[in-house]
Design an enzyme around this catalytic site. Sequence first.
Site, PDB file in Angstrom:
ATOM      1  N   SER A 108       0.843  -1.201   0.000  1.00 28.94           N
ATOM      2  CA  SER A 108       0.000   0.000   0.000  1.00 28.94           C
ATOM      3  C   SER A 108       0.876   1.249   0.000  1.00 28.94           C
ATOM      4  O   SER A 108       1.694   1.431  -0.909  1.00 28.94           O
ATOM      5  CB  SER A 108      -0.976  -0.034   1.173  1.00 28.94           C
ATOM      6  OG  SER A 108      -1.950   0.993   1.058  1.00 28.94           O
ATOM      7  N   HIS A 145      -8.479   1.047  -0.762  1.00 32.63           N
ATOM      8  CA  HIS A 145      -8.381   0.086  -1.871  1.00 32.63           C
ATOM      9  C   HIS A 145      -9.756  -0.489  -2.233  1.00 32.63           C
ATOM     10  O   HIS A 145      -9.907  -1.693  -2.447  1.00 32.63           O
ATOM     11  CB  HIS A 145      -7.392  -1.033  -1.534  1.00 32.63           C
ATOM     12  CG  HIS A 145      -6.031  -0.524  -1.207  1.00 32.63           C
ATOM     13  ND1 HIS A 145      -5.201   0.043  -2.143  1.00 32.63           N
ATOM     14  CD2 HIS A 145      -5.357  -0.468  -0.021  1.00 32.63           C
ATOM     15  CE1 HIS A 145      -4.079   0.423  -1.557  1.00 32.63           C
ATOM     16  NE2 HIS A 145      -4.150   0.132  -0.281  1.00 32.63           N
TER      17      HIS A 145
END
Length: 310
Positions: A90, A201
Amino acid sequence: MKTCFLFPGQGAQYPGMGKDLFAASATVRELFGQASDATGLDLEALLFRGSAEDLQATNRTQIAVTLVNLAVARALAERGVEAHGYAGFSVGEYAALAAAGVIADGDLFRIVQARGEAMEAASRGADTDGGPAGMAAVIGLPPERVTAVLAGVDGAWAANFSSPAQVVLAGTAEGLAAAEQACTAAGARRFVALKVSGPFHSPLIESARVRFAEVVAGFTFHDPAHPVYANVTGGRIASGAEAKRLCVEQIVSSVQWVTEIHNLVEDGFERFLETGPGKVLTGLMRGFDTGVQCTPVGTMEQVEAAAAAE
C-alpha cells in the site's frame, strides 16, 4: 544473496518509531528535516512525542510510515546493506518507488501527503448511519473462497490479498457486518476489524482517486533505476509513466500482495528484509509456501544485525 527490501504500510506505525535511527544517523536526521519542510509538519514531535491517536489519522500516518521506511533503508545503506529490488505494501510502495529512483526525495513527501489527505476526505464520505466505513481481516479462508463469498455481499470488497490465508476487506459498516456473517458461515477462523480510518483500496473512495490523479499529474516519475514491483498488478514496473498510472489506480484497487511475493521469488530474490516499523509483513510471509523468509529491520539494533550478517 539477492535481497529485496519490503516496505510496510499503514497499520505498522507506533509512537517512538525511528527515534533510535534519528539519534544514530545524520542522514536520517536530514531526511526528517526534509520531510517536515515538505509537509509543514513537525515530524520529530509527531513520531517521538505524539500518541498512538496522533498517528492514527491517515493524512499523518502515511507520511510517518513513509519517513521511517526510508530512514531504515538509508541506515542500512550507510552500513553496506543494499537491495537488488524493492516492493511495498500500500503506502509502503512509495518508499519502494523512491528507493528505486522513480520519485525524487523532494517530491515524495508532498505526494504522500496529498494521497493521505485525499483518502481521509473520501473515507468520511463513505460513512453511513450504521457507522464509519472501514476494513476487516478475514483469516483462515483462501483468497478465491473469500472472493466467491463477497459476490453475494453488498458494500464490501476484497482490498488486500495479504497472504494465502488472509484477505482484508474494505466496506461500509453495513457491508462489513454482512461480510462477517457470510465469511464466518463459510468457515473463516476469525474476522477482525482493523484500526484504520477508511475503506482503502475499494470503490468507496473513488473521489480520492480522482483528486489524487490531479495532484500526481504535476510531478515527474522517472523510469526505475532498480527493480520495483506494483501492488495493482503484482508485477515489475517498467517505466515512470506506468508507475504514475499505477499509483493512481492503487487507491481503489486491491493490493495483490500474494501475486507480488510469488513474482519476487520467481525473479530470484532469496532474502526479504521488512524495511520499516513493526513486523506485519514478516508475519504475513509465514503464510507463504515459498521457502523464503522475511526478517524485520525497523530499529537500529536490527539494522546493525542485518549489517553483521552481510
